[in-house]
Design a protein around this motif. Structure first.
Motif, PDB file in Angstrom:
ATOM      1  N   ALA A 167       0.828  -1.209   0.000  1.00  0.00           N
ATOM      2  CA  ALA A 167       0.000   0.000   0.000  1.00  0.00           C
ATOM      3  C   ALA A 167       0.865   1.263   0.000  1.00  0.00           C
ATOM      4  O   ALA A 167       0.520   2.260  -0.645  1.00  0.00           O
ATOM      5  N   GLN A 168       1.982   1.246   0.703  1.00  0.00           N
ATOM      6  CA  GLN A 168       2.883   2.400   0.728  1.00  0.00           C
ATOM      7  C   GLN A 168       3.562   2.595  -0.630  1.00  0.00           C
ATOM      8  O   GLN A 168       3.701   3.716  -1.110  1.00  0.00           O
ATOM      9  N   VAL A 169       3.984   1.511  -1.255  1.00  0.00           N
ATOM     10  CA  VAL A 169       4.593   1.582  -2.588  1.00  0.00           C
ATOM     11  C   VAL A 169       3.554   2.111  -3.583  1.00  0.00           C
ATOM     12  O   VAL A 169       3.848   2.977  -4.408  1.00  0.00           O
ATOM     13  N   TRP A 170       2.336   1.604  -3.491  1.00  0.00           N
ATOM     14  CA  TRP A 170       1.259   2.037  -4.378  1.00  0.00           C
ATOM     15  C   TRP A 170       1.021   3.544  -4.257  1.00  0.00           C
ATOM     16  O   TRP A 170       0.926   4.249  -5.254  1.00  0.00           O
ATOM     17  N   ARG A 171       0.932   4.041  -3.021  1.00  0.00           N
ATOM     18  CA  ARG A 171       0.715   5.482  -2.803  1.00  0.00           C
ATOM     19  C   ARG A 171       1.861   6.299  -3.380  1.00  0.00           C
ATOM     20  O   ARG A 171       1.630   7.356  -3.976  1.00  0.00           O
ATOM     21  N   ALA A 172       3.096   5.813  -3.226  1.00  0.00           N
ATOM     22  CA  ALA A 172       4.248   6.547  -3.773  1.00  0.00           C
ATOM     23  C   ALA A 172       4.152   6.642  -5.288  1.00  0.00           C
ATOM     24  O   ALA A 172       4.545   7.652  -5.883  1.00  0.00           O
ATOM     25  N   LEU A 179      -0.521  -2.088 -12.225  1.00  0.00           N
ATOM     26  CA  LEU A 179      -0.752  -0.833 -12.945  1.00  0.00           C
ATOM     27  C   LEU A 179      -0.154  -0.979 -14.338  1.00  0.00           C
ATOM     28  O   LEU A 179       1.015  -1.357 -14.478  1.00  0.00           O
ATOM     29  N   VAL A 180      -0.951  -0.707 -15.360  1.00  0.00           N
ATOM     30  CA  VAL A 180      -0.446  -0.666 -16.726  1.00  0.00           C
ATOM     31  C   VAL A 180      -0.529   0.788 -17.166  1.00  0.00           C
ATOM     32  O   VAL A 180      -1.616   1.363 -17.233  1.00  0.00           O
ATOM     33  N   ILE A 181       0.641   1.360 -17.407  1.00  0.00           N
ATOM     34  CA  ILE A 181       0.763   2.779 -17.726  1.00  0.00           C
ATOM     35  C   ILE A 181       1.028   2.911 -19.221  1.00  0.00           C
ATOM     36  O   ILE A 181       2.002   2.358 -19.736  1.00  0.00           O
ATOM     37  N   ALA A 182       0.152   3.636 -19.911  1.00  0.00           N
ATOM     38  CA  ALA A 182       0.327   3.909 -21.335  1.00  0.00           C
ATOM     39  C   ALA A 182       0.973   5.279 -21.461  1.00  0.00           C
ATOM     40  O   ALA A 182       0.487   6.252 -20.881  1.00  0.00           O
ATOM     41  N   MET A 183       2.089   5.346 -22.193  1.00  0.00           N
ATOM     42  CA  MET A 183       2.843   6.597 -22.347  1.00  0.00           C
ATOM     43  C   MET A 183       2.768   7.058 -23.794  1.00  0.00           C
ATOM     44  O   MET A 183       3.122   6.301 -24.703  1.00  0.00           O
ATOM     45  N   THR A 222       4.235  -2.082 -17.507  1.00  0.00           N
ATOM     46  CA  THR A 222       3.463  -2.771 -16.474  1.00  0.00           C
ATOM     47  C   THR A 222       4.244  -2.764 -15.174  1.00  0.00           C
ATOM     48  O   THR A 222       5.437  -3.069 -15.151  1.00  0.00           O
ATOM     49  N   MET A 223       3.549  -2.401 -14.085  1.00  0.00           N
ATOM     50  CA  MET A 223       4.137  -2.412 -12.757  1.00  0.00           C
ATOM     51  C   MET A 223       3.293  -3.361 -11.902  1.00  0.00           C
ATOM     52  O   MET A 223       2.076  -3.207 -11.809  1.00  0.00           O
ATOM     53  N   GLU A 224       3.958  -4.367 -11.330  1.00  0.00           N
ATOM     54  CA  GLU A 224       3.283  -5.356 -10.479  1.00  0.00           C
ATOM     55  C   GLU A 224       3.853  -5.266  -9.067  1.00  0.00           C
ATOM     56  O   GLU A 224       5.073  -5.161  -8.893  1.00  0.00           O
ATOM     57  N   LEU A 225       2.981  -5.326  -8.068  1.00  0.00           N
ATOM     58  CA  LEU A 225       3.401  -5.358  -6.670  1.00  0.00           C
ATOM     59  C   LEU A 225       3.003  -6.697  -6.065  1.00  0.00           C
ATOM     60  O   LEU A 225       1.859  -7.123  -6.205  1.00  0.00           O
ATOM     61  N   SER A 226       3.947  -7.348  -5.400  1.00  0.00           N
ATOM     62  CA  SER A 226       3.699  -8.635  -4.739  1.00  0.00           C
ATOM     63  C   SER A 226       4.190  -8.544  -3.303  1.00  0.00           C
ATOM     64  O   SER A 226       5.401  -8.481  -3.072  1.00  0.00           O
ATOM     65  N   PRO A 227       3.259  -8.501  -2.336  1.00  0.00           N
ATOM     66  CA  PRO A 227       3.695  -8.456  -0.933  1.00  0.00           C
ATOM     67  C   PRO A 227       4.540  -9.684  -0.600  1.00  0.00           C
ATOM     68  O   PRO A 227       4.178 -10.805  -0.960  1.00  0.00           O
ATOM     69  N   GLN A 228       5.668  -9.458   0.065  1.00  0.00           N
ATOM     70  CA  GLN A 228       6.537 -10.547   0.504  1.00  0.00           C
ATOM     71  C   GLN A 228       6.228 -10.914   1.951  1.00  0.00           C
ATOM     72  O   GLN A 228       6.365 -12.059   2.336  1.00  0.00           O
ATOM     73  N   ILE A 264       8.517  -5.416  -6.361  1.00  0.00           N
ATOM     74  CA  ILE A 264       7.997  -4.648  -7.482  1.00  0.00           C
ATOM     75  C   ILE A 264       8.660  -5.177  -8.746  1.00  0.00           C
ATOM     76  O   ILE A 264       9.863  -5.415  -8.772  1.00  0.00           O
ATOM     77  N   THR A 265       7.844  -5.388  -9.766  1.00  0.00           N
ATOM     78  CA  THR A 265       8.334  -5.851 -11.063  1.00  0.00           C
ATOM     79  C   THR A 265       7.824  -4.883 -12.119  1.00  0.00           C
ATOM     80  O   THR A 265       6.625  -4.611 -12.181  1.00  0.00           O
ATOM     81  N   VAL A 266       8.734  -4.363 -12.905  1.00  0.00           N
ATOM     82  CA  VAL A 266       8.387  -3.440 -13.989  1.00  0.00           C
ATOM     83  C   VAL A 266       8.809  -4.091 -15.298  1.00  0.00           C
ATOM     84  O   VAL A 266       9.943  -4.577 -15.420  1.00  0.00           O
ATOM     85  N   HIS A 267       7.881  -4.102 -16.251  1.00  0.00           N
ATOM     86  CA  HIS A 267       8.147  -4.727 -17.553  1.00  0.00           C
ATOM     87  C   HIS A 267       7.711  -3.776 -18.660  1.00  0.00           C
ATOM     88  O   HIS A 267       6.680  -3.116 -18.545  1.00  0.00           O
ATOM     89  N   GLN A 268       8.510  -3.737 -19.717  1.00  0.00           N
ATOM     90  CA  GLN A 268       8.158  -2.913 -20.869  1.00  0.00           C
ATOM     91  C   GLN A 268       8.718  -3.542 -22.136  1.00  0.00           C
ATOM     92  O   GLN A 268       9.813  -4.107 -22.130  1.00  0.00           O
TER      93      GLN A 268
END
Length: 146
Positions: free
Chosen positions: A25-30, A85-89, A101-107, A114-118
């Motif tokens: 939730a903190q990462v998401w808010r940031a 979150l899928v961000i279109a630029m 694409t940004m994925e958050l997986s609580p550990q 956090i995984t970012v793919h493009q």
């Protein structure tokens, strides 16, 4: 402490993964609150606007280390709060936006992966995007550790 793993670029794609010392939730808010995003994402003060919902628009002016300013715009293609979150630029001269694409997986309760793919159109575009995303993740890591 955060750890970093870079998955080797495949064609014109890259994937970056880190474990952050913060709950999802903190990462998401940031990542989705204009005031917080501006603090770590190299944005000009007051330039960030976000309507974080599928189809919602965003804009920001990125400031480079040499003082150059680059306005950026786009939309959110897919949103799942605290998870995805899928961000279109928008890219000048391209008919379709580039998507990240940004994925958050609580550990656990205090750490999130956090995984970012493009996927980009060229090797050069991929390399530039991967370098920019690495800088963003470095800055996000520092922001969250305050």
């Amino acid at each position: 402490m955060s750890t970093e793993q870079t998955t080797a670029a495949d064609g014109f794609s890259y994937t970056l993964t880190r474990t952050l010392d913060a709950p999802a939730a903190q990462v998401w808010r940031a990542w989705t609150t204009p005031e917080q995003y501006a603090q770590w994402a190299y944005c000009a003060p007051g330039s960030v606007e976000m309507d974080v919902r599928a189809g919602g628009a965003w804009k920001a002016t990125v400031v480079t280390p040499d003082g150059g300013e680059f306005p950026m715009t786009g939309s959110y293609a897919d949103v799942a709060e605290n998870r995805h979150l899928v961000i279109a630029m928008d890219v000048p001269g391209k008919p379709e936006p580039e998507k990240m694409t940004m994925e958050l997986s609580p550990q656990d309760e205090a750490r999130t992966r956090i995984t970012v793919h493009q996927t980009c159109d060229t090797t050069e575009a991929r390399d530039m995007a991967e370098q920019g995303t690495t800088m963003l993740l470095d800055s996000l890591t520092a922001f969250l550790s305050r």
